[in-house]
Design a protein around this motif. Sequence first.
Motif, PDB file in Angstrom:
ATOM      1  N   LEU A 186       0.823  -1.210   0.000  1.00 46.97           N
ATOM      2  CA  LEU A 186       0.000   0.000   0.000  1.00 46.97           C
ATOM      3  C   LEU A 186       0.856   1.259   0.000  1.00 46.97           C
ATOM      4  N   ASP A 206       0.440   4.012  -2.841  1.00 48.13           N
ATOM      5  CA  ASP A 206      -0.264   5.254  -2.529  1.00 48.13           C
ATOM      6  C   ASP A 206       0.542   6.258  -1.715  1.00 48.13           C
ATOM      7  N   HIS A 219      -0.467   8.562   3.033  1.00 50.82           N
ATOM      8  CA  HIS A 219      -1.862   8.443   2.615  1.00 50.82           C
ATOM      9  C   HIS A 219      -2.501   7.122   3.025  1.00 50.82           C
ATOM     10  N   VAL A 220      -1.753   6.280   3.700  1.00 56.10           N
ATOM     11  CA  VAL A 220      -2.268   4.964   4.097  1.00 56.10           C
ATOM     12  C   VAL A 220      -2.491   4.946   5.604  1.00 56.10           C
ATOM     13  N   THR A 221      -3.685   4.602   6.010  1.00 51.50           N
ATOM     14  CA  THR A 221      -4.021   4.545   7.434  1.00 51.50           C
ATOM     15  C   THR A 221      -3.968   3.105   7.930  1.00 51.50           C
ATOM     16  N   GLU A 227      -6.405   1.712   9.302  1.00 48.71           N
ATOM     17  CA  GLU A 227      -7.684   1.127   8.897  1.00 48.71           C
ATOM     18  C   GLU A 227      -7.601   0.540   7.484  1.00 48.71           C
ATOM     19  N   ARG A 228      -6.918   1.237   6.576  1.00 45.61           N
ATOM     20  CA  ARG A 228      -6.769   0.725   5.208  1.00 45.61           C
ATOM     21  C   ARG A 228      -5.902  -0.533   5.192  1.00 45.61           C
ATOM     22  N   ILE A 229      -4.844  -0.521   5.985  1.00 44.07           N
ATOM     23  CA  ILE A 229      -3.992  -1.711   6.067  1.00 44.07           C
ATOM     24  C   ILE A 229      -4.811  -2.892   6.586  1.00 44.07           C
ATOM     25  N   ALA A 236      -8.057  -3.383   6.474  1.00 43.95           N
ATOM     26  CA  ALA A 236      -9.042  -3.840   5.493  1.00 43.95           C
ATOM     27  C   ALA A 236      -8.388  -4.682   4.411  1.00 43.95           C
ATOM     28  N   GLU A 237      -7.240  -4.220   3.927  1.00 41.67           N
ATOM     29  CA  GLU A 237      -6.541  -4.948   2.853  1.00 41.67           C
ATOM     30  C   GLU A 237      -5.999  -6.280   3.350  1.00 41.67           C
ATOM     31  N   PRO A 240      -8.382  -3.385  12.793  1.00 43.46           N
ATOM     32  CA  PRO A 240      -7.395  -2.379  13.190  1.00 43.46           C
ATOM     33  C   PRO A 240      -6.825  -2.648  14.581  1.00 43.46           C
ATOM     34  N   LYS A 251       1.818   2.802  13.343  1.00 42.07           N
ATOM     35  CA  LYS A 251       2.044   2.582  11.910  1.00 42.07           C
ATOM     36  C   LYS A 251       3.539   2.514  11.612  1.00 42.07           C
TER      37      LYS A 251
END
Length: 202
Positions: A30, A34, A38-40, A42-44, A46-47, A52, A62
Motif C-alpha cells: 500500500l 499510494d 496516505h495509508v491509514t 484502517e486501510r492496512i 481492510a486490505e 485495526p 504505523k
Amino acid sequence: MTDTTMRPLGLRERKKLKAMRHIQEVALDLFDRDGYAHVTIERIAAEAEVSPSSIYRYFGTKEMVVLWDEYDPIMLKAFDDRLAAKDPIAALREVLTDVVTTAMFEQDERIMRRRMYYAMEEPSIRAAMSRQGDDMALDLRRTIAKHTGRDPDGLELRVVTAALISAFMEALAYWHETGFRDSLKEIVDGALDVIERGLRVE
C-alpha cells in the motif's frame, strides 16, 4: 543458526508471526502504491483482512509496522549466549553475521530493502527507529552488565552500547544510500572494525 537462537515455535507463536509478516507485506504494498502518508491503519487492516485493533496490538503504531523485525529478539538472545565467551564487539559481530546476513538475507532481503527505504526516507519512521535504537542500547547494556558485573547505567556501558548501536544504524543508512551495492555483512564488519580499533581515522 544455533538451537538457542532458532528454537521451535509453538502453534500460537507461528500463527502470530505469519499474521504479522502478512500485515507488514500488505502495508508495504500500500505504501508503495499510494504513499506512506496516505495509508491509514484502517486501510492496512481492510486490505490484510484483519481488525485495526489487531494491528495496534501486534505493532503499536504505523511506524512499527515498517520497523518490526522478527529477528530482533533472536539477535538479543544470541548476543546474550555469546557474551559468556566473547567480548561485546566480537559477540555482536558474530550475531550480526550469523543472524542478519545468513538467516535474514537468505529469506527476507527483499522485504528488508523495502523497509529500509521507508525507514530512511520517512521522517516519522526515522524518528521511531532512533527511539528503537535507544531501547536496543538499553537492552544491550543490561545484557552486558549481566555478564560483566558492570553498572548498566554507568558511563562506560552507555558509551560502548551507544557506539555499537550507532555503528549498526550508520551501516544500515550507508547500505541504503549506496543502493545496496555492497553486502550488509561487509558494511557491518567495516563499521565494527572502526569501533574495535578505537574510533581512530586511518
